[in-house]
Design a protein around this motif. Structure first.
Motif, mmCIF file in Angstrom:
data_model
loop_
_atom_site.group_PDB
_atom_site.id
_atom_site.type_symbol
_atom_site.label_atom_id
_atom_site.label_comp_id
_atom_site.label_asym_id
_atom_site.label_seq_id
_atom_site.Cartn_x
_atom_site.Cartn_y
_atom_site.Cartn_z
ATOM 1 N N PHE A 1 -6.657 -3.994 -3.576
ATOM 2 C CA PHE A 1 -6.287 -2.535 -3.879
ATOM 3 C C PHE A 1 -7.372 -2.242 -5.003
ATOM 4 O O PHE A 1 -8.066 -3.037 -5.853
ATOM 5 C CB PHE A 1 -5.275 -1.752 -4.191
ATOM 6 C CG PHE A 1 -3.903 -2.248 -3.521
ATOM 7 C CD1 PHE A 1 -4.531 -2.484 -1.936
ATOM 8 C CD2 PHE A 1 -2.532 -1.965 -3.606
ATOM 9 C CE1 PHE A 1 -3.079 -2.701 -1.599
ATOM 10 C CE2 PHE A 1 -1.266 -2.727 -2.327
ATOM 11 C CZ PHE A 1 -2.159 -2.895 -1.514
ATOM 12 N N GLN A 2 -8.651 -1.169 -4.736
ATOM 13 C CA GLN A 2 -9.026 -0.836 -5.183
ATOM 14 C C GLN A 2 -8.992 1.090 -6.314
ATOM 15 O O GLN A 2 -7.672 1.043 -5.409
ATOM 16 C CB GLN A 2 -10.678 -0.172 -4.644
ATOM 17 C CG GLN A 2 -10.960 -1.474 -3.785
ATOM 18 C CD GLN A 2 -12.515 -0.743 -3.183
ATOM 19 O OE1 GLN A 2 -12.393 0.715 -2.523
ATOM 20 N NE2 GLN A 2 -13.113 -1.962 -2.521
ATOM 21 N N PRO A 3 -9.557 1.237 -7.113
ATOM 22 C CA PRO A 3 -8.887 2.528 -7.513
ATOM 23 C C PRO A 3 -8.988 3.698 -6.990
ATOM 24 O O PRO A 3 -8.952 3.338 -6.159
ATOM 25 C CB PRO A 3 -9.633 2.606 -8.780
ATOM 26 C CG PRO A 3 -10.037 1.088 -9.118
ATOM 27 C CD PRO A 3 -10.252 0.668 -8.113
ATOM 28 N N GLU B 1 -8.578 -7.048 -6.729
ATOM 29 C CA GLU B 1 -9.364 -7.874 -5.747
ATOM 30 C C GLU B 1 -9.403 -8.481 -4.969
ATOM 31 O O GLU B 1 -10.886 -9.397 -6.230
ATOM 32 C CB GLU B 1 -10.020 -6.400 -5.909
ATOM 33 C CG GLU B 1 -11.038 -5.744 -5.379
ATOM 34 C CD GLU B 1 -12.165 -4.596 -6.107
ATOM 35 O OE1 GLU B 1 -12.849 -4.177 -5.428
ATOM 36 O OE2 GLU B 1 -12.149 -4.151 -7.327
ATOM 37 N N LYS C 1 0.619 -1.327 0.149
ATOM 38 C CA LYS C 1 -0.436 -0.289 -0.095
ATOM 39 C C LYS C 1 0.738 2.101 -0.233
ATOM 40 O O LYS C 1 0.997 2.413 -0.972
ATOM 41 C CB LYS C 1 -0.915 -0.088 1.440
ATOM 42 C CG LYS C 1 -1.684 1.283 1.073
ATOM 43 C CD LYS C 1 -2.737 0.939 0.033
ATOM 44 C CE LYS C 1 -4.141 2.451 0.318
ATOM 45 N NZ LYS C 1 -4.007 2.361 1.662
ATOM 46 N N SER D 1 -5.581 0.799 -7.519
ATOM 47 C CA SER D 1 -4.603 -0.243 -8.238
ATOM 48 C C SER D 1 -4.446 -0.275 -9.592
ATOM 49 O O SER D 1 -4.520 1.089 -10.306
ATOM 50 C CB SER D 1 -6.617 -1.602 -8.488
ATOM 51 O OG SER D 1 -7.472 -0.555 -9.261
#
Length: 353
Positions: A184-186, A168, A112, A189
């Motif tokens: 992770f998400q946008p 994801e 992250k 990502s």
């Protein structure tokens, strides 16, 4: 040769200076500083801090045309990830490899942190994951894993980091790490994963590199040709292709005599004698005196720019394409290497592009 040579410099996280006994640049060894005369007013305190010297080194590498910088993990020095982030944010093109060990944090947090940094710096971050730490150093960092467990954990660390980076809803159950519905998400990502640099010559180290490294770094005291052959076979079994690198101290000047005169000068500062200066290894051409003059236990090359270039080409012929060139003091020597050594590889770089 089909690959372009990639030249990096290491960044000193524990001081820098013109001679082996003085490392006061970057606010290290303050007692070693040369005091200014009473008639001189120093306007820098409070404005020119410890990071500024490191920033100048990064700027020198960028201006001189080197490909990147390596900030090594050093428990007695500045924190490498912090230094790397600073160098990346103050540069436009420089790639920076940050060294750390897998016990520093969970792989999810490391990923992250790196995803955010990749977004902020246009994907110029790399990782050097230091697995085989000296046991005393590892314990001082709160890490008591030993032997093969260190490599098993590193394997899981890199697996999980890539997993949450690329998928994801990622779930993983291992000996050392567990993740449930992570990922992770946008906008964090879909970014390129940091380029991974690994080291070591043990069977465990080579096994992890074959499956996870983008670049495996050797040193001159290791059997580079044998290591490349073994890693090539192992990575092919894993369906991957690695690149190979070398950490190489260098002392280069206009001619061989000038370079050896400088080596002798530094040797004498430490307390040796000119007659005691060791000769380079007649088989490899590498000099083992850098441990005395530059705090580097790795053997390296001394000579004219052409002599050093010839030594580097010998490794290029073996398949090495990444060179971490170690030279002190870092600002001055980085400009020397960029202005005098790199142009000797212009044809190789032009051919590769």
């Amino acid at each position: 040769m089909t690959d372009s040579p990639d030249f990096l410099i290491p960044v000193p996280t524990r001081g820098d200076g013109r001679d082996p006994l003085r490392r006061d640049r970057g606010d290290w060894q303050p007692a070693a500083r040369r005091p200014l005369p009473a008639l001189v007013t120093d306007l820098r305190p409070g404005a020119f801090g410890p990071f500024e010297h490191l920033a100048q080194i990064g700027r020198a590498a960028e201006i001189a045309g080197l490909g990147g910088a390596l900030v090594p993990f050093d428990p007695a020095g500045e924190e490498s990830l912090v230094v790397a982030a600073g160098l990346l944010r103050q540069s436009r093109h420089l790639r920076v490899v940050a060294g750390f060990h897998p016990g520093i944090a969970t792989p999810v947090y490391a990923a992250k942190f790196s995803a955010s940094l990749q977004r902020f710096v246009d994907n110029r971050l790399g990782w050097q994951v230091d697995i085989g730490l000296d046991p005393a150093i590892a314990r001082s960092q709160g890490d008591f894993l030993q032997g093969a467990d260190r490599y098993a954990r590193a394997e899981e660390f890199l697996t999980v980091a890539r997993g949450v980076w690329n998928e994801e809803g990622y779930t993983y159950e291992g000996r050392f790490y567990q993740v449930l519905a992570g990922g992770f998400q946008p906008p964090n990502s879909g970014l390129p994963f940091p380029r991974v640099y690994l080291t070591g010559t043990s069977s465990d180290a080579l096994a992890v590199s074959a499956r996870h490294a983008d670049v495996h770094l050797f040193t001159g005291d290791q059997d580079v040709a044998a290591g490349i052959a073994e890693l090539g076979a192992r990575s092919a079994e894993a369906g991957r292709r690695l690149e190979y690198g070398l950490r190489l101290p260098v002392l280069a000047r206009d001619d061989d005599d000038e370079a050896w005169d400088e080596a002798r000068r530094l040797w004498n500062i430490i307390g040796g004698t000119g007659d005691g200066l060791p000769d380079p290894d007649p088989r490899t051409g590498l000099w083992h005196g850098f441990g005395r003059i530059a705090d580097s236990a790795k053997p390296g090359l001394v000579g004219s720019y052409e002599t050093v270039a010839a030594g580097i080409r010998g490794y290029l012929d073996q398949g090495v394409t990444t060179f971490v060139l170690e030279a002190r003091p870092h600002i001055e020597e980085t400009y020397r290497l960029g202005e005098r050594l790199l142009p000797l590889f212009a044809k190789e770089i032009e051919h590769a592009h």
